[in-house]
Enzyme design. Sequence first.
Site, mmCIF file in Angstrom:
data_model
loop_
_atom_site.group_PDB
_atom_site.id
_atom_site.type_symbol
_atom_site.label_atom_id
_atom_site.label_comp_id
_atom_site.label_asym_id
_atom_site.label_seq_id
_atom_site.Cartn_x
_atom_site.Cartn_y
_atom_site.Cartn_z
ATOM 1 N N MET A 1 71.471 -34.902 11.108
ATOM 2 C CA MET A 1 71.877 -36.263 11.480
ATOM 3 C C MET A 1 72.519 -36.879 10.258
ATOM 4 S SD MET A 1 68.482 -37.124 13.667
ATOM 5 C CE MET A 1 67.624 -35.720 12.960
ATOM 6 N N SER B 1 58.867 -30.587 16.107
ATOM 7 C CA SER B 1 59.593 -31.256 15.033
ATOM 8 C C SER B 1 58.618 -31.664 13.937
ATOM 9 C CB SER B 1 60.289 -32.507 15.572
ATOM 10 O OG SER B 1 60.632 -33.343 14.483
ATOM 11 N N HIS C 1 61.578 -27.155 14.183
ATOM 12 C CA HIS C 1 62.709 -28.093 14.197
ATOM 13 C C HIS C 1 62.619 -28.999 12.968
ATOM 14 C CE1 HIS C 1 65.797 -30.511 16.356
ATOM 15 N NE2 HIS C 1 65.173 -31.566 15.838
ATOM 16 N N HIS D 1 68.479 -29.795 12.393
ATOM 17 C CA HIS D 1 69.229 -30.836 13.100
ATOM 18 C C HIS D 1 69.810 -31.790 12.067
ATOM 19 C CE1 HIS D 1 68.777 -34.434 16.163
ATOM 20 N NE2 HIS D 1 70.026 -34.235 15.794
ATOM 21 N N MET E 1 70.409 -35.215 22.972
ATOM 22 C CA MET E 1 69.478 -36.201 22.410
ATOM 23 C C MET E 1 69.018 -37.132 23.531
ATOM 24 S SD MET E 1 68.908 -35.625 19.276
ATOM 25 C CE MET E 1 67.862 -37.077 19.033
ATOM 26 N N ASP F 1 64.367 -32.150 10.944
ATOM 27 C CA ASP F 1 65.280 -33.280 11.114
ATOM 28 C C ASP F 1 65.798 -33.756 9.765
ATOM 29 O OD1 ASP F 1 65.299 -33.815 13.988
ATOM 30 O OD2 ASP F 1 63.150 -34.130 13.728
ATOM 31 N N MET G 1 68.050 -36.387 7.894
ATOM 32 C CA MET G 1 68.644 -37.722 8.097
ATOM 33 C C MET G 1 69.156 -38.255 6.772
ATOM 34 S SD MET G 1 65.868 -39.434 10.640
ATOM 35 C CE MET G 1 65.099 -38.494 11.982
ATOM 36 N N ASP H 1 65.866 -33.147 22.836
ATOM 37 C CA ASP H 1 65.147 -33.692 21.680
ATOM 38 C C ASP H 1 64.981 -35.207 21.807
ATOM 39 O OD1 ASP H 1 64.146 -34.250 19.141
ATOM 40 O OD2 ASP H 1 66.007 -33.743 18.083
HETATM 41 C C1 DX5 Z 1 64.794 -38.015 16.353
HETATM 42 C C2 DX5 Z 1 64.603 -36.581 15.935
HETATM 43 C C3 DX5 Z 1 63.605 -35.859 16.751
HETATM 44 C C4 DX5 Z 1 62.201 -36.406 16.635
HETATM 45 C C5 DX5 Z 1 61.461 -36.087 17.892
HETATM 46 O O1 DX5 Z 1 65.864 -38.550 15.678
HETATM 47 O O2 DX5 Z 1 65.831 -35.883 16.058
HETATM 48 O O3 DX5 Z 1 63.624 -34.466 16.492
HETATM 49 O O4 DX5 Z 1 61.496 -35.872 15.550
HETATM 50 O O5 DX5 Z 1 60.233 -36.718 17.829
HETATM 51 P P1 DX5 Z 1 59.472 -37.175 19.146
HETATM 52 O O6 DX5 Z 1 59.136 -35.953 19.925
HETATM 53 O O7 DX5 Z 1 58.309 -37.901 18.618
HETATM 54 O O8 DX5 Z 1 60.422 -38.077 19.930
HETATM 55 ZN ZN ZN Z 2 65.773 -33.624 15.975
#
Ligand code: DX5
Ligand code: ZN
Length: 224
Positions: free
Chosen positions: A70, A10, A35, A68, A139, A37, A39, A177
């Site tokens: 969110m 990620s 990956h 991903h 998750m 993220d 948000m 994840d």
């Molecule tokens: C959390 C994200 C993850 C995060 C994982 O909301 O969806 O993808 O980046 O990071 P680590 O491996 O540090 O938990």
């Molecule tokens: Zn993620």
Amino acid sequence: MPSTPLIAPSILSADFGQLADAVHHLESAGADWIHIDVMDGHFVPNLTVGPPIVEALRKVTTLPLDVHLMMTNPDDFIGEFAEAGADYLTVHVEACPHLHRTLQCIKEHKVKTGVTLNPATSVSTLEQVASEVDLILVMSVNPGFGGQKFIPSCLEKISQVRQLLKRSQGPGLLEVDGGVNLQNAGAIIKAGADVLVSGSAIFGSDNYSQTIQQMRTSGETTTV
Ligand code: DX5
Ligand code: ZN
């Protein structure tokens, strides 16, 4: 199921000023996917990146981009993310009142479909779509931040999703994840994961290549 698990670092843990370099580094270290993220500051209490960053990273790597989402109302942005070059678009069941329609929309844009659920959401919410998605993401932390601790009860949930995928005979991969590291990767793979997302454990290590390789093979030495 792939014969060895895939590793999807990620980039949330990367230096955002050097993202292209980070992706090159991960690629040469043997990462299978990247990956990303997304948000929105509403669905989760953090803000990160959008389609322009996906588009920029699409130009610097041939690895699959695992995006991903969110965010609330992901339908509004599926076209933009598809055009930017996402290979997988994963939406949260909690954010999609019309989940089937959302997944159809992703398919119409010729992108692979992913669906994910927060730690407090039941696996039963996936029953009706499990046979037709390309990816189910479990998750194992509450989404919003990297560097959190893996929630142990998620191991049982991973096994439940593995059973669901078996029963529904769909093509979906099972991804995990949140808080994945070298200490727990073996148990997560044994529970049924095909793809491990990892941010802080990879970016915090001195040797990305060794960490990725150890993570990938850790299921072979775990007995539980
Ligand atoms: C959390 C994200 C993850 C995060 C994982 O909301 O969806 O993808 O980046 O990071 P680590 O491996 O540090 O938990
Ligand atoms: Zn993620």
